[in-house]
Scaffold this motif. Structure first.
Motif, PDB file in Angstrom:
ATOM      1  N   MET A   1      45.209  36.097  10.362  1.00 52.23           N
ATOM      2  CA  MET A   1      45.024  37.151   9.354  1.00 52.23           C
ATOM      3  C   MET A   1      44.561  36.512   8.041  1.00 52.23           C
ATOM      4  O   MET A   1      45.139  35.536   7.569  1.00 52.23           O
ATOM      5  N   LYS A   2      43.523  37.074   7.438  1.00 53.02           N
ATOM      6  CA  LYS A   2      42.997  36.529   6.205  1.00 53.02           C
ATOM      7  C   LYS A   2      43.994  36.734   5.062  1.00 53.02           C
ATOM      8  O   LYS A   2      44.648  37.761   4.973  1.00 53.02           O
ATOM      9  N   ARG A   3      44.027  35.751   4.175  1.00 51.62           N
ATOM     10  CA  ARG A   3      44.951  35.828   3.055  1.00 51.62           C
ATOM     11  C   ARG A   3      44.166  35.708   1.755  1.00 51.62           C
ATOM     12  O   ARG A   3      44.502  34.928   0.866  1.00 51.62           O
ATOM     13  N   SER A 466      40.720  44.519  -4.283  1.00 47.42           N
ATOM     14  CA  SER A 466      39.994  43.889  -3.184  1.00 47.42           C
ATOM     15  C   SER A 466      38.679  43.335  -3.714  1.00 47.42           C
ATOM     16  O   SER A 466      38.370  43.462  -4.908  1.00 47.42           O
ATOM     17  N   ASP A 471      35.465  48.026   0.697  1.00 48.09           N
ATOM     18  CA  ASP A 471      36.437  47.443   1.621  1.00 48.09           C
ATOM     19  C   ASP A 471      37.403  48.498   2.142  1.00 48.09           C
ATOM     20  O   ASP A 471      37.784  49.423   1.420  1.00 48.09           O
ATOM     21  N   ASN A 473      40.712  49.016   5.435  1.00 45.90           N
ATOM     22  CA  ASN A 473      41.519  48.457   6.520  1.00 45.90           C
ATOM     23  C   ASN A 473      41.001  48.979   7.855  1.00 45.90           C
ATOM     24  O   ASN A 473      40.813  50.194   8.011  1.00 45.90           O
ATOM     25  N   SER A 474      40.787  48.081   8.789  1.00 43.71           N
ATOM     26  CA  SER A 474      40.292  48.459  10.115  1.00 43.71           C
ATOM     27  C   SER A 474      41.347  48.096  11.152  1.00 43.71           C
ATOM     28  O   SER A 474      42.303  47.378  10.862  1.00 43.71           O
ATOM     29  N   ASP A 476      40.879  46.111  13.511  1.00 49.00           N
ATOM     30  CA  ASP A 476      40.748  44.669  13.728  1.00 49.00           C
ATOM     31  C   ASP A 476      41.364  43.866  12.582  1.00 49.00           C
ATOM     32  O   ASP A 476      41.784  42.730  12.777  1.00 49.00           O
ATOM     33  N   ASN A 477      41.393  44.466  11.386  1.00 44.41           N
ATOM     34  CA  ASN A 477      41.952  43.790  10.207  1.00 44.41           C
ATOM     35  C   ASN A 477      42.749  44.809   9.389  1.00 44.41           C
ATOM     36  O   ASN A 477      42.332  45.239   8.323  1.00 44.41           O
ATOM     37  N   ASN A 479      45.380  44.718   7.572  1.00 44.97           N
ATOM     38  CA  ASN A 479      46.031  44.331   6.320  1.00 44.97           C
ATOM     39  C   ASN A 479      45.066  43.712   5.323  1.00 44.97           C
ATOM     40  O   ASN A 479      45.468  42.946   4.443  1.00 44.97           O
ATOM     41  N   LYS A 480      43.805  44.055   5.455  1.00 45.65           N
ATOM     42  CA  LYS A 480      42.809  43.515   4.525  1.00 45.65           C
ATOM     43  C   LYS A 480      43.145  43.916   3.090  1.00 45.65           C
ATOM     44  O   LYS A 480      43.000  43.118   2.159  1.00 45.65           O
TER      45      LYS A 480
END
Length: 511
Positions: A1-3, A466, A471, A473-474, A476-477, A479-480
């Motif tokens: 997960m990206k941070r 963001s 941007d 939240n998907s 796939d991600n 918690n973007k």
């Protein structure tokens, strides 16, 4: 997960900021209570909001549920502290006959949802399912009555069915269907959008029809029925004037108002692929809510100077074209940082007008319009709008504190909007919360707020920001975009200095 979010917040804070923002907080001048019901939600039988959103059924599903209601949805909405939930519509309400949705599920008749997608529904989610779900959520139900295609008897039977504790035909029927005690439903809508899908009525005709229905909606059970009249479409001030003039104050508790942040009703634009012009126009419509509320309130003040009747904004939010490849009648759209801006600005407006605005409902909770939750089979995600609503729930039932902001301009081709908005409150424990929004898409905003009458020793905060306005939240991600710790607020010598990142929402806590 990206941070990347904390990094992104630090990066945007380093951008050049305007110093033309100033504010005054009267920390010792508590005003009226900000009703928690301003933070209500809306669940219409529309697309995948009820079926496949809230409700997955009790059979043939591997998704964890409680009596057919998704457990992850229950947990998320409990954290949101949803105070009330409006159901079954919307336009759907004036075609809905509640007796079709009670009794054994296998015996309930199917219906065709003529308003939204022409799909056939089996009525497996009805009155008991909804009211029991509200109990699970800790939310008060807000039932929208059918006066478009229904009858007075049908509506008063519904009131009796859900509210009467004695012996009567409807309470006996409720008990026969497995519910011994009444639910004591307080909030009732007397029709929906009577000027449009609720019957294309004139305000004079609707006012008389309202009086007829409202006359018979009392006297059942312990709950004092709070009757909400179908109100104006946006800036139709004559509608509010007519209702306030023709309906006695002892017959009405709330008058509704609907307003969506729509760029163009013919071509609304993409939820995710929008340019600077589209963003500016969307925020124009969101901020227009302030003028709408102020002017409708002034009209109500003429007939109700004591403010006994609430202004109920029971449909609001962003509305765009549906996601490519989805049913156009299902109104499924993604949710970006633009929607977080709509939510933050609008809730500040409601807080600051809480002397008259005492109830509101974001449209809609799951998978429809400006949803707080999106689902895809077993997956669920929380949208940026969810996070704003969660950050702001500290204002629920707190006392409004006067916060005046002089804002720098967000300019687009000669047109201007205030870049910064805010609201503040003091809760029952004496803690002050301040919510600030910077809608400017590229420029951070410095603001200095003169804190009068407050002796605060500690300040903490959270921020939603963001890298891009587009941007979202998907699955796939998921918690973007989520809240992060905010450290760019300093309080010295009675001056609060805050640096707001571009297109950000900040909530501060001061003790």
């Amino acid at each position: 997960m990206k941070r990347f979010l904390p990094f992104a917040v630090a990066a945007v804070c380093a951008l050049p900021a305007f110093s033309q923002n100033a504010g005054v907080l009267q920390a010792d001048s508590v005003k009226q209570q900000i009703s928690k019901h301003i933070y209500g939600h809306f669940a219409e039988h529309l697309g995948r909001c009820v079926y496949d959103g809230f409700y997955v059924g009790e059979k043939n599903t591997t998704i964890p549920h409680v009596n057919g209601v998704r457990k992850d949805v229950i947990d998320a909405l409990k954290k949101l502290k949803v105070p009330n939930l409006r159901w079954p519509g919307g336009c759907f309400a004036d075609t809905y006959h509640w007796k079709d949705g009670i009794g054994p599920k296998e015996s309930r008749p199917s219906i065709v949802n003529t308003w939204w997608g022409g799909v056939t529904e089996d009525n497996s989610f009805g009155t008991h399912d909804f009211l029991n779900m509200c109990q699970l959520l800790g939310a008060e139900p807000y039932l929208a009555g059918n006066i478009g295609s229904g009858t007075v008897q049908e509506l008063i039977d519904w009131v009796q069915y859900v509210n009467f504790n004695g012996k009567s035909p409807m309470s006996d029927l409720r008990k026969q269907n497995g519910q011994d005690k009444p639910w004591n439903v307080k909030f009732w809508g007397v029709g929906n959008e009577a000027w449009g899908c609720g019957g294309n009525m004139r305000p004079e005709y609707y006012a008389d029809l309202y009086r007829k229905y409202a006359t018979f909606m009392t006297g059942w059970g312990d709950a004092q029925v709070f009757r909400i009249a179908s109100g104006a479409n946006g800036d139709d001030y004559n509608w509010t004037e007519t209702l306030m003039k023709q309906i006695p104050l002892n017959m009405v508790n709330g008058v509704a108002l609907h307003h969506y942040s729509v760029i163009n009703w013919g071509k609304k634009g993409s939820a995710t692929n929008f340019d600077d012009s589209m963003y500016f126009k969307t925020m124009q419509q969101a901020i227009f809510m302030d003028s709408l509320v102020a002017r409708h309130s002034r009209i109500m003040d003429k007939y109700d100077p004591r403010k006994r009747v609430a202004l109920v904004v029971d449909e609001w939010g962003g509305w765009y074209d549906v996601e490519p490849g989805t049913n156009p009648g299902f109104l499924y759209q993604q949710n970006t940082m633009r929607d977080a801006m709509i939510a933050g600005v609008t809730l500040n407006i409601f807080n600051n007008h809480s002397d008259r605005v005492r109830m509101a409902n974001l449209a809609q909770t799951i998978n429809v319009l400006q949803a707080v939750i999106l689902t895809e089979k077993e997956k669920m995600l929380l949208t940026p709008t969810y996070h704003v609503m969660e950050m702001y729930n500290v204002h629920q039932d707190a006392k409004l504190l006067p916060l005046k902001i002089q804002s720098a301009a967000y300019e687009w081709k000669g047109q201007k909007l205030p870049a910064v908005s805010g609201s503040a409150s003091k809760d029952s424990t004496g803690i002050t919360h301040m919510s600030l929004v910077n809608i400017h898409p590229t420029q951070a905003q410095d603001i200095t707020i003169d804190v009068q009458g407050g002796n605060y020793k500690n300040i903490t905060g959270r921020v939603l920001a963001s890298k891009s306005l587009q941007d979202y939240n998907s699955f796939d991600n998921p918690n973007k975009i989520k809240p992060a710790v905010f450290r760019d607020a300093v309080l010295r010598n009675g001056k609060l200095q805050v640096k707001l990142p571009p297109f950000s929402v900040v909530v501060l806590e001061m003790k």
